[in-house]
Design a protein around this motif. Structure first.
Motif, PDB file in Angstrom:
ATOM      1  N   LEU B   2       0.827  -1.207   0.000  1.00  0.00           N
ATOM      2  CA  LEU B   2       0.000   0.000   0.000  1.00  0.00           C
ATOM      3  C   LEU B   2       0.862   1.259   0.000  1.00  0.00           C
ATOM      4  CD1 LEU B   2      -2.785  -0.690   2.616  1.00  0.00           C
ATOM      5  CD2 LEU B   2      -3.127  -0.048   0.248  1.00  0.00           C
ATOM      6  N   TYR B 244      -4.416   8.893  -4.552  1.00  0.00           N
ATOM      7  CA  TYR B 244      -3.545   7.814  -5.045  1.00  0.00           C
ATOM      8  C   TYR B 244      -2.769   8.284  -6.272  1.00  0.00           C
ATOM      9  CZ  TYR B 244      -1.852   3.351  -6.714  1.00  0.00           C
ATOM     10  OH  TYR B 244      -1.029   2.332  -7.125  1.00  0.00           O
ATOM     11  N   ASN B 491      -3.968   1.663   7.415  1.00  0.00           N
ATOM     12  CA  ASN B 491      -3.612   0.843   6.253  1.00  0.00           C
ATOM     13  C   ASN B 491      -4.835   0.404   5.456  1.00  0.00           C
ATOM     14  OD1 ASN B 491      -0.904   0.964   6.339  1.00  0.00           O
ATOM     15  ND2 ASN B 491      -0.566  -1.232   6.567  1.00  0.00           N
ATOM     16  N   THR B 493      -7.198   0.101   2.341  1.00  0.00           N
ATOM     17  CA  THR B 493      -6.866   0.106   0.914  1.00  0.00           C
ATOM     18  C   THR B 493      -7.564   1.266   0.211  1.00  0.00           C
ATOM     19  OG1 THR B 493      -8.676  -1.393   0.531  1.00  0.00           O
ATOM     20  CG2 THR B 493      -6.494  -2.387   0.748  1.00  0.00           C
ATOM     21  N   TYR B 497      -8.566   0.041  -5.575  1.00  0.00           N
ATOM     22  CA  TYR B 497      -7.740  -1.172  -5.509  1.00  0.00           C
ATOM     23  C   TYR B 497      -8.502  -2.381  -6.011  1.00  0.00           C
ATOM     24  CZ  TYR B 497      -3.181  -0.724  -3.256  1.00  0.00           C
ATOM     25  OH  TYR B 497      -1.857  -0.496  -2.990  1.00  0.00           O
TER      26      TYR B 497
END
Lengths: 309, 499
Positions: B2, B244, B491, B493, B497
């Motif tokens: 990640l 992202y 953490n 996602t 994803y």
């Protein structure tokens, strides 16, 4: 080349105060104890004398009071402690526990299907890595298993420092008296919300994994002649009514398998009428009076079991 | 691995350091190895699929280019497309079918996964591969003969999992001729990464605290909470996905690469068509160039009359091509029927927009409202945002039953809200979205949109370069401290994803 040198220099200058601050925070956090540090300290002092070891999650943590047991007992249960951590703790300390006679493991409605890294408590797996040195179940490198700043996050870490040391609310033998410290999250939720919450992080498929952890531990314990008692502790009738029948039946079938393969003893204290609605701190946890009643019964059963052997 | 994990940060520091120490001609080896490590970190069992896909498309590229006549080129391309789509389709079906489960020995389970876990980024690298094959067939690009360079094109880790979907012409030359280290580009990369982490960790993941309970258990909430959650989800998915992309573009810049810009203030769009030219730009351009336009031109060559079934031919062609394109767009996101319906909904939006465009313009002209004026733009922006938000509700739903439950929940509880407006607030608080979360969101979301609307990253930062260092550094520190203090480091996602 001049560009890269300038970049590295600027970046180092920029990050230096941040790294220094994080380093100081890490140091300060390491000086401060969390609830598992406290538990570890207490347990390691008496591990050699313990005859009865209680493992499990918050049900056992709040519901079984070692002071009510006839034999020297320690409650090593903790909130949301999965079977992986029960087994890991047991196997880690077993060589030091020369007097161990009985291991008590609670059976909850969702315990066989619960893995610590799939619930909202996922962060706690790093706490076990940090405190007890237990590796993550899915072994991989994660800085949170080594650094307390990374585990708590800087904000929570700072908050922890400001709020000073974690309050030690457990008894010296690891029990958390329910009335003294009921789970604030669970108190907010009614039985229906709570069971929905529990179902949201369990998966049927995970029972196989949990059973393999238990099989491993039970084999080791049986070889050393240590008795295993699985206990189904009472929950509030409202919560009990909402339980999924299929899951309940599957739980009983798994327990029967353990009885056959490892000769474990199963103590079903649910729906026995021993406790009433006033004996609960919230829909799933016993309060102090509930814990007193149940602990006496478990202790008597253990005495009967160990005397008969 | 990640992007938001500390493991990735350590990994990236290592890759970045070695990358600039290595002689330029060996850098592709490092990038390839690093990309495979990055990919295999979560589920190493899927790495062979990535390798197979790269090898297969490398071979197809050469094979297509060797055919002289167009017909043979086309036939070979069709084989390439079929195999790529078969690979993608197989995993898409496996991922939603409850009959298929990941072997327990892999020790991998994902929340809410019915069957197999979709190999990470398969939708993205499959489309990049198809882009490569189509460009070769169209003779716009020569096949890459160096397997290593091609493998880097497919696997380059910053873009591997969630894009942007790069075209060979934009990316391969950068692999073949590595750029020298550039201070401004590297600093720009760090800024983008910082901004991306801010969007993901501070905004998107915190918004998830309010959004997830409402979408997962709509029965427990009333209309106002559902409406708030729907709006927040629109912001969450933007902050998550664009966050992202910012991190990916930032990483690429630090390694001397430029990746396609994938977002351009999508919620400032004045129509749904405009929205798709600003949202996930690399995918919408891909669909436009390789699906919509070829389909529309192909049909227009066959339809000679001016009208069919009482409808103008150009409207008919547009409607058909846009429907096919957006159904494909829906399936690309997932094999579930909700994604198909989501694509169909966008096709409907776009068809309606296309058919009403001229009458709408006439109406505005008669009312004396110019298209450039705020009076024209603001209502258009609000209507577009509402339509997009409604579509996101369908996108976020776990199924039609969940979607219907959300709509039912949205319709109830208004009288309670009128009597006590705090009821919606209480519902969200009980669900886990605390007052502190609300304050952080109230402070950071306007900051996000204000900075991005003033072209923070491309314009303001450029202007900032001329400002004193203390001012620049104060700003960087503010964002960094906001991340460290208010980031959600669980953490979790990224939403994309799963595609």
């Amino acid at each position: 080349m001049r560009d890269s040198r300038k970049f590295f220099l600027s970046l180092t200058l920029f990050l230096a105060p941040v790294i220094l601050a994080l380093g100081c925070l890490e140091y300060a956090l390491r000086q401060q104890k969390n609830y598992l540090d406290i538990k570890k300290e207490k347990f390691e002092q008496v591990a050699g004398a313990v005859e009865v070891l209680i493992l499990g999650d918050s049900h056992a943590h709040m519901g079984l009071d070692p002071a009510r047991f006839d034999r020297k007992t320690f409650n090593l249960a903790s909130p949301a402690q999965s079977y992986y951590y029960d087994v890991s703790l047991l196997l880690k300390y077993l060589p030091r526990m020369h007097n161990l006679k009985v291991v008590i493991l609670p059976v909850t409605h969702f315990g066989f299907y619960y893995l610590e890294d799939q619930s909202h408590n996922a962060r706690w797996q790093y706490l076990y890595a940090n405190t007890f040195g237990i590796p993550l179940r899915k072994q991989h490198f994660d800085l949170r298993a080594y650094s307390r700043v990374a585990m708590y996050t800087p904000y929570q870490g700072l908050k922890k420092i400001v709020e000073k040391q974690e309050q030690d609310v457990e008894t010296p033998d690891g029990h958390l008296p329910g009335a003294a410290h009921p789970s604030p999250d669970n108190q907010k939720m009614n039985a229906q919300e709570l069971i929905r919450h529990h179902y949201s992080f369990i998966r049927r498929g995970d029972a196989g994994l949990n059973c393999s952890f238990l099989n491993r531990a039970f084999s080791v314990l049986r070889k050393q002649g240590i008795n295993i008692v699985m206990v189904a502790l009472p929950v509030h009738p409202e919560y009990s009514l909402l339980k999924n029948k299929k899951i309940r039946e599957r739980n009983y079938s798994l327990i029967r398998q353990f009885e056959r393969s490892h000769h474990i003893h199963f103590l079903d204290l649910q729906n026995t009428g021993i406790v009433n609605t006033g004996d609960f701190a919230d829909p799933i946890h016993l309060n102090h009076s509930g814990a007193l009643k149940i602990s006496r019964i478990v202790s008597n059963n253990i005495s009967a079991l160990t005397n008969s052997l | 691995m990640l992007f938001t994990s500390l493991t990735f940060l350590l990994f990236f520091v290592l890759v970045f350091s070695i990358h600039w120490i290595l002689p330029a001609r060996y850098r592709w080896i490092l990038l390839l190895v690093a990309s495979l490590v990055f990919y295999g970190f979560g589920i190493p069992q899927y790495t062979p699929i990535l390798v197979l896909s790269a090898l297969m498309n490398y071979g197809f590229g050469l094979w297509i280019s060797r055919a002289d006549d167009d017909r043979r080129r086309r036939n070979r391309l069709v084989w390439g497309i079929v195999l790529n789509i078969a690979l993608l389709g197989m995993f898409k079906v496996l991922s939603v079918h409850p009959l298929f489960t990941v072997p327990a020995s892999w020790g991998v389970t994902l929340s809410g996964t019915a069957g197999w876990i979709l190999p990470l980024g398969i939708s993205f690298f499959t489309f990049a591969n198809l882009s490569y094959l189509i460009e070769i067939k169209r003779r716009k690009w020569e096949p890459e003969r160096h397997l290593g360079y091609f493998a880097v094109y497919v696997t380059f880790f910053p873009k591997l999992i969630q894009g942007p979907i790069e075209r060979p012409a934009a990316f391969l030359p950068q692999v073949k001729t590595p750029a020298a280290f550039n201070y401004d580009r590297a600093v720009g990369g760090l800024r983008l990464m910082l901004w991306g982490f801010f969007k993901k960790l501070v905004i998107a993941d915190r918004l998830a605290l309010a959004v997830n309970p409402v979408f997962d258990r709509p029965h427990d909430f009333g209309g106002p909470a559902v409406i708030v959650a729907a709006i927040l989800y629109s912001i969450q998915i933007y902050a998550d996905f664009s966050g992202y992309i910012d991190i990916a573009r930032g990483c690429a810049k630090l390694l001397g690469f430029e990746l396609t810009k994938n977002f351009n203030r999508p919620y400032a769009a004045t129509s749904v068509k405009d929205f798709w030219s600003r949202w996930h730009i690399s995918l919408s351009n891909w669909l436009r160039d390789y699906v919509f336009l070829p389909l529309a031109f192909g049909i227009s060559r066959r339809l000679k009359k001016e009208r069919y079934l009482g409808m103008r031919t150009d409207h008919l062609i547009y409607s058909f091509a846009i429907t096919v394109t957006f159904l494909l767009c829906g399936i690309w996101h997932g094999a579930g029927f909700t994604f198909l319906a989501w694509g169909a909904l966008y096709a409907l939006y776009l068809m309606t927009g296309h058919l009403t465009e001229k009458p709408k313009r006439r109406l505005y002209r008669k009312a004396g409202i110019l298209p450039a004026s705020r009076l024209y733009r603001y209502p258009q922006v609000i209507v577009t945002f509402t339509l997009v938000t409604f579509a996101w509700v369908l996108f976020r739903s776990s199924g039609f039953q969940n979607f219907s439950d959300i709509l039912t929940a949205a319709a109830r509880g208004w009288s309670e809200f009128a009597a006590s407006p705090a009821s919606a607030y209480r519902q969200l608080v009980v669900a886990g979205f605390t007052l502190a979360d609300m304050v952080i969101i109230a402070a950071t979301v306007p900051f996000l949109f204000l900075t991005e609307s003033s072209r923070f990253l491309d314009g303001t930062w450029q202007r900032l370069k001329t400002r004193p260092a203390w001012l620049r550094w104060s700003l960087y520190y503010s964002v960094l401290i906001a991340i460290l203090l208010f980031g959600k480091f669980e953490n979790s996602t990224f939403i994309y994803y799963q595609f």
